[in-house]
Design a protein around this motif. Structure first.
Motif, PDB file in Angstrom:
ATOM      1  N   ALA A 106     -30.739  -0.909 -24.913  1.00 31.61           N
ATOM      2  CA  ALA A 106     -29.960  -1.970 -25.548  1.00 31.61           C
ATOM      3  C   ALA A 106     -30.616  -3.316 -25.277  1.00 31.61           C
ATOM      4  O   ALA A 106     -30.959  -3.631 -24.133  1.00 31.61           O
ATOM      5  CB  ALA A 106     -28.530  -1.958 -25.017  1.00 31.61           C
ATOM      6  N   VAL A 112     -30.530  -2.337 -30.646  1.00 29.21           N
ATOM      7  CA  VAL A 112     -31.034  -1.312 -29.738  1.00 29.21           C
ATOM      8  C   VAL A 112     -32.494  -1.035 -30.089  1.00 29.21           C
ATOM      9  O   VAL A 112     -32.842  -0.870 -31.262  1.00 29.21           O
ATOM     10  CB  VAL A 112     -30.205  -0.010 -29.832  1.00 29.21           C
ATOM     11  N   THR A 202     -24.292  -0.014 -26.274  1.00 26.81           N
ATOM     12  CA  THR A 202     -24.717  -1.371 -26.590  1.00 26.81           C
ATOM     13  C   THR A 202     -24.075  -2.359 -25.611  1.00 26.81           C
ATOM     14  O   THR A 202     -23.059  -2.062 -24.977  1.00 26.81           O
ATOM     15  CB  THR A 202     -24.328  -1.743 -28.031  1.00 26.81           C
ATOM     16  N   ASP A 330     -24.385  -9.183 -22.903  1.00 29.49           N
ATOM     17  CA  ASP A 330     -25.494  -9.772 -23.646  1.00 29.49           C
ATOM     18  C   ASP A 330     -25.911 -11.082 -22.967  1.00 29.49           C
ATOM     19  O   ASP A 330     -25.131 -12.032 -22.917  1.00 29.49           O
ATOM     20  CB  ASP A 330     -25.060 -10.040 -25.087  1.00 29.49           C
TER      21      ASP A 330
END
Length: 351
Positions: A106, A112, A202, A330
């Motif tokens: 990820a 990805v 993810t 993230d």
């Protein structure tokens, strides 16, 4: 028997009148060829008994592979292959085989990276492209995305072994979702079989405190909180981990141990120390400065507050612990901004 041996000796000495150095060179070459053939055809049982023979065979195989790689890079071979592919229109290709070495990583909430190696044969005229199929884990509703080998795939193998390893990126995936992937090759003669499936989660969108949650160990059932996840958050220099506990847990029941690459929290229940939170840290810390205490808030109730300090200030941590039970966030969503009232220093966190 003696007559046969005499014939072999006469053959090795060569025809009458041939110089001795030519005879010796010919005999040496023949001996090397025979030895190479014997090494290549030896059964595995014999190879397993002798480390020296096994090492010699491995070197021979590597040398032969290298010789083939160099020969196919010559101008004559390259020109012949180009003509065959140009005028053959893909008809000289084989039926493709399943790619191998498929790996997924990820890169963000929605992207990805997929890496794989094509299964090559000896046909230099073979041409193939690739299809990546993906679906939510536990669901068989597959989606597909096609990739041209020359235009859409990043070649990771280098100039000497071009085409041995490729990388593609699948975008617009749902955040914090378990997704499975598979890859197949496609040529003029159709698709080949699918590769083995790989599964990955993810990245998640971080909380307002730029952290997320993770799973606790089996001792969470004994804490009395009814919660099986910890919460973590980060600032510019620190990372805080909060483990929920009930009203009956006391400081003496907590066993805490910090190492540069590992954190361990146990809960004493009777004479046993049960695992509350064990894990390898995703980033190195200064273990001497790690602290913990029991705190309480109106929103979260009672919890164990663990504070660890970042080795690199302003580093954007994606998670505290390694492993599938500790999701990544993230890092692009973790931003430090300048305080407009004090431009010389960094302000608080920007949601």
């Amino acid at each position: 028997m003696a007559l046969s041996l005499l014939r072999v000796v006469r053959f090795m000495l060569g025809p009458p009148g041939v110089p001795l150095w030519i005879v010796l060179a010919f005999d040496t070459i023949m001996l090397m060829l025979v030895s190479c053939v014997i090494l290549l055809v030896l059964p595995k049982k014999m190879l397993s008994k002798s480390k020296l023979v096994r090492s010699a065979r491995n070197r021979l195989v590597r040398w032969l592979h290298r010789m083939v790689e160099l020969s196919v890079q010559g101008p004559l071979v390259v020109g012949t292959v180009w003509l065959g592919r140009k005028f053959g229109g893909g008809r000289l290709s084989n039926v493709p085989k399943a790619p191998h070495g498929v790996a997924a990583k990820a890169e963000s909430m929605n992207d990805v990276c997929i890496k794989f190696s094509p299964t090559k044969g000896w046909n230099l005229f073979h041409e193939e492209n690739f299809v990546v199929s993906f679906a939510r884990d536990g669901c068989d509703l597959w989606q597909e995305q096609s990739f041209n080998k020359d235009n859409d795939c990043e070649d990771l193998s280098g100039s000497l072994k071009k085409g041995d390893r490729f990388k593609v990126v699948i975008a617009e995936l749902p955040a914090f979702t378990r997704v499975k992937f598979r890859v197949c090759a496609i040529s003029y003669w159709g698709r080949g079989p699918w590769s083995k499936e790989v599964t990955i989660t993810t990245m998640a969108k971080p909380s307002k405190d730029l952290g997320f949650t993770g799973s606790l160990g089996p001792a969470w059932e004994k804490t009395g909180s009814g919660k099986k996840e910890y919460i973590w958050l980060q600032t510019r220099n620190e990372v805080h981990v909060r483990i929920p506990i009930g009203p009956e847990v006391r400081g003496k029941d907590i066993k805490f141990r910090a190492q540069p690459h590992r954190l361990q929290v146990d809960l004493a229940v009777g004479t046993e120390a049960l695992e509350l939170l064990h894990g390898s840290l995703a980033n190195r810390i200064d273990s001497d400065d790690a602290t913990w205490y029991i705190d309480e808030s109106k929103d979260e109730g009672r919890f164990i507050q663990i504070t660890i300090f970042k080795i690199e200030a302003l580093a954007r941590w994606t998670r505290v612990f390694e492993g599938d039970d500790h999701p990544e966030i993230d890092p692009r969503c973790v931003q430090w901004f300048v305080d407009p009232l004090n431009p010389g220093t960094l302000g608080d966190l920007d949601e």
